[in-house]
Scaffold this motif. Structure first.
Motif, PDB file in Angstrom:
ATOM      1  N   ASN A  26      -1.610  -7.609  10.257  1.00  0.00           N
ATOM      2  CA  ASN A  26      -2.634  -6.723   9.701  1.00  0.00           C
ATOM      3  C   ASN A  26      -2.129  -6.062   8.416  1.00  0.00           C
ATOM      4  O   ASN A  26      -2.872  -5.974   7.430  1.00  0.00           O
ATOM      5  CB  ASN A  26      -3.032  -5.674  10.735  1.00  0.00           C
ATOM      6  CG  ASN A  26      -4.245  -4.895  10.316  1.00  0.00           C
ATOM      7  OD1 ASN A  26      -5.074  -5.382   9.575  1.00  0.00           O
ATOM      8  ND2 ASN A  26      -4.353  -3.671  10.786  1.00  0.00           N
ATOM      9  N   ALA A  27      -0.881  -5.618   8.416  1.00  0.00           N
ATOM     10  CA  ALA A  27      -0.322  -4.985   7.222  1.00  0.00           C
ATOM     11  C   ALA A  27      -0.246  -5.979   6.064  1.00  0.00           C
ATOM     12  O   ALA A  27      -0.538  -5.629   4.914  1.00  0.00           O
ATOM     13  CB  ALA A  27       1.063  -4.426   7.531  1.00  0.00           C
ATOM     14  N   MET A  28       0.124  -7.224   6.357  1.00  0.00           N
ATOM     15  CA  MET A  28       0.189  -8.235   5.307  1.00  0.00           C
ATOM     16  C   MET A  28      -1.197  -8.529   4.746  1.00  0.00           C
ATOM     17  O   MET A  28      -1.369  -8.660   3.528  1.00  0.00           O
ATOM     18  CB  MET A  28       0.803  -9.525   5.841  1.00  0.00           C
ATOM     19  CG  MET A  28       2.290  -9.415   6.062  1.00  0.00           C
ATOM     20  SD  MET A  28       3.149 -10.865   6.709  1.00  0.00           S
ATOM     21  CE  MET A  28       2.011 -12.168   6.661  1.00  0.00           C
ATOM     22  N   LYS A  29      -2.200  -8.601   5.606  1.00  0.00           N
ATOM     23  CA  LYS A  29      -3.563  -8.867   5.140  1.00  0.00           C
ATOM     24  C   LYS A  29      -4.057  -7.735   4.252  1.00  0.00           C
ATOM     25  O   LYS A  29      -4.711  -7.969   3.233  1.00  0.00           O
ATOM     26  CB  LYS A  29      -4.500  -9.059   6.319  1.00  0.00           C
ATOM     27  CG  LYS A  29      -4.338 -10.401   7.005  1.00  0.00           C
ATOM     28  CD  LYS A  29      -5.307 -10.548   8.153  1.00  0.00           C
ATOM     29  CE  LYS A  29      -5.133 -11.866   8.856  1.00  0.00           C
ATOM     30  NZ  LYS A  29      -6.040 -12.009  10.003  1.00  0.00           N
ATOM     31  N   GLN A  30      -3.754  -6.485   4.630  1.00  0.00           N
ATOM     32  CA  GLN A  30      -4.181  -5.357   3.810  1.00  0.00           C
ATOM     33  C   GLN A  30      -3.510  -5.392   2.448  1.00  0.00           C
ATOM     34  O   GLN A  30      -4.130  -5.109   1.426  1.00  0.00           O
ATOM     35  CB  GLN A  30      -3.865  -4.038   4.513  1.00  0.00           C
ATOM     36  CG  GLN A  30      -4.768  -3.730   5.673  1.00  0.00           C
ATOM     37  CD  GLN A  30      -4.400  -2.432   6.359  1.00  0.00           C
ATOM     38  OE1 GLN A  30      -3.326  -1.869   6.145  1.00  0.00           O
ATOM     39  NE2 GLN A  30      -5.289  -1.960   7.210  1.00  0.00           N
ATOM     40  N   GLY A  31      -2.213  -5.745   2.421  1.00  0.00           N
ATOM     41  CA  GLY A  31      -1.496  -5.850   1.154  1.00  0.00           C
ATOM     42  C   GLY A  31      -2.077  -6.944   0.277  1.00  0.00           C
ATOM     43  O   GLY A  31      -2.208  -6.781  -0.942  1.00  0.00           O
ATOM     44  N   GLN A  32      -2.430  -8.070   0.882  1.00  0.00           N
ATOM     45  CA  GLN A  32      -3.019  -9.164   0.117  1.00  0.00           C
ATOM     46  C   GLN A  32      -4.372  -8.757  -0.451  1.00  0.00           C
ATOM     47  O   GLN A  32      -4.679  -9.075  -1.607  1.00  0.00           O
ATOM     48  CB  GLN A  32      -3.186 -10.402   0.994  1.00  0.00           C
ATOM     49  CG  GLN A  32      -1.886 -11.105   1.307  1.00  0.00           C
ATOM     50  CD  GLN A  32      -2.074 -12.252   2.278  1.00  0.00           C
ATOM     51  OE1 GLN A  32      -3.110 -12.360   2.933  1.00  0.00           O
ATOM     52  NE2 GLN A  32      -1.070 -13.089   2.388  1.00  0.00           N
ATOM     53  N   LYS A  33      -5.178  -8.067   0.344  1.00  0.00           N
ATOM     54  CA  LYS A  33      -6.491  -7.633  -0.147  1.00  0.00           C
ATOM     55  C   LYS A  33      -6.337  -6.681  -1.326  1.00  0.00           C
ATOM     56  O   LYS A  33      -7.075  -6.778  -2.313  1.00  0.00           O
ATOM     57  CB  LYS A  33      -7.277  -6.938   0.970  1.00  0.00           C
ATOM     58  CG  LYS A  33      -7.853  -7.881   1.988  1.00  0.00           C
ATOM     59  CD  LYS A  33      -8.629  -7.111   3.038  1.00  0.00           C
ATOM     60  CE  LYS A  33      -9.128  -8.016   4.135  1.00  0.00           C
ATOM     61  NZ  LYS A  33      -9.823  -7.250   5.192  1.00  0.00           N
ATOM     62  N   ALA A  34      -5.375  -5.759  -1.233  1.00  0.00           N
ATOM     63  CA  ALA A  34      -5.161  -4.812  -2.323  1.00  0.00           C
ATOM     64  C   ALA A  34      -4.685  -5.535  -3.574  1.00  0.00           C
ATOM     65  O   ALA A  34      -5.117  -5.225  -4.688  1.00  0.00           O
ATOM     66  CB  ALA A  34      -4.141  -3.759  -1.898  1.00  0.00           C
ATOM     67  N   TRP A  35      -3.794  -6.504  -3.399  1.00  0.00           N
ATOM     68  CA  TRP A  35      -3.274  -7.258  -4.537  1.00  0.00           C
ATOM     69  C   TRP A  35      -4.380  -8.075  -5.199  1.00  0.00           C
ATOM     70  O   TRP A  35      -4.508  -8.084  -6.421  1.00  0.00           O
ATOM     71  CB  TRP A  35      -2.141  -8.170  -4.067  1.00  0.00           C
ATOM     72  CG  TRP A  35      -1.475  -8.886  -5.184  1.00  0.00           C
ATOM     73  CD1 TRP A  35      -0.514  -8.399  -6.028  1.00  0.00           C
ATOM     74  CD2 TRP A  35      -1.730 -10.230  -5.612  1.00  0.00           C
ATOM     75  NE1 TRP A  35      -0.149  -9.364  -6.937  1.00  0.00           N
ATOM     76  CE2 TRP A  35      -0.881 -10.499  -6.707  1.00  0.00           C
ATOM     77  CE3 TRP A  35      -2.585 -11.225  -5.171  1.00  0.00           C
ATOM     78  CZ2 TRP A  35      -0.878 -11.722  -7.355  1.00  0.00           C
ATOM     79  CZ3 TRP A  35      -2.564 -12.444  -5.829  1.00  0.00           C
ATOM     80  CH2 TRP A  35      -1.728 -12.685  -6.902  1.00  0.00           C
TER      81      TRP A  35
END
Length: 55
Positions: A26-35
């Motif tokens: 979940n944390a990785m997905k949120q980081g990808q969305k922000a990027w």
């Protein structure tokens, strides 16, 4: 309680690992969305609109 102590221990370890992996994913997905959002914002051209004329 059913199962051998080893089986119970492995089940508990599997549940804990699944919980941690879910949170990490979940944390990785949120980081990808922000990027991706930041890159998309940078790629958009600045649109300068003409001022509206008064009638």
């Amino acid at each position: 309680m059913k199962g051998t102590p080893r089986s119970v221990m492995m089940s508990a370890a599997s549940r804990a690992a699944g919980w941690w992996m879910g949170h990490a994913t979940n944390a990785m997905k949120q980081g990808q969305k922000a990027w991706i959002a930041a890159v998309a914002r940078a790629a958009e051209p600045d649109v300068k609109r003409k001022p509206r004329r008064k009638k």
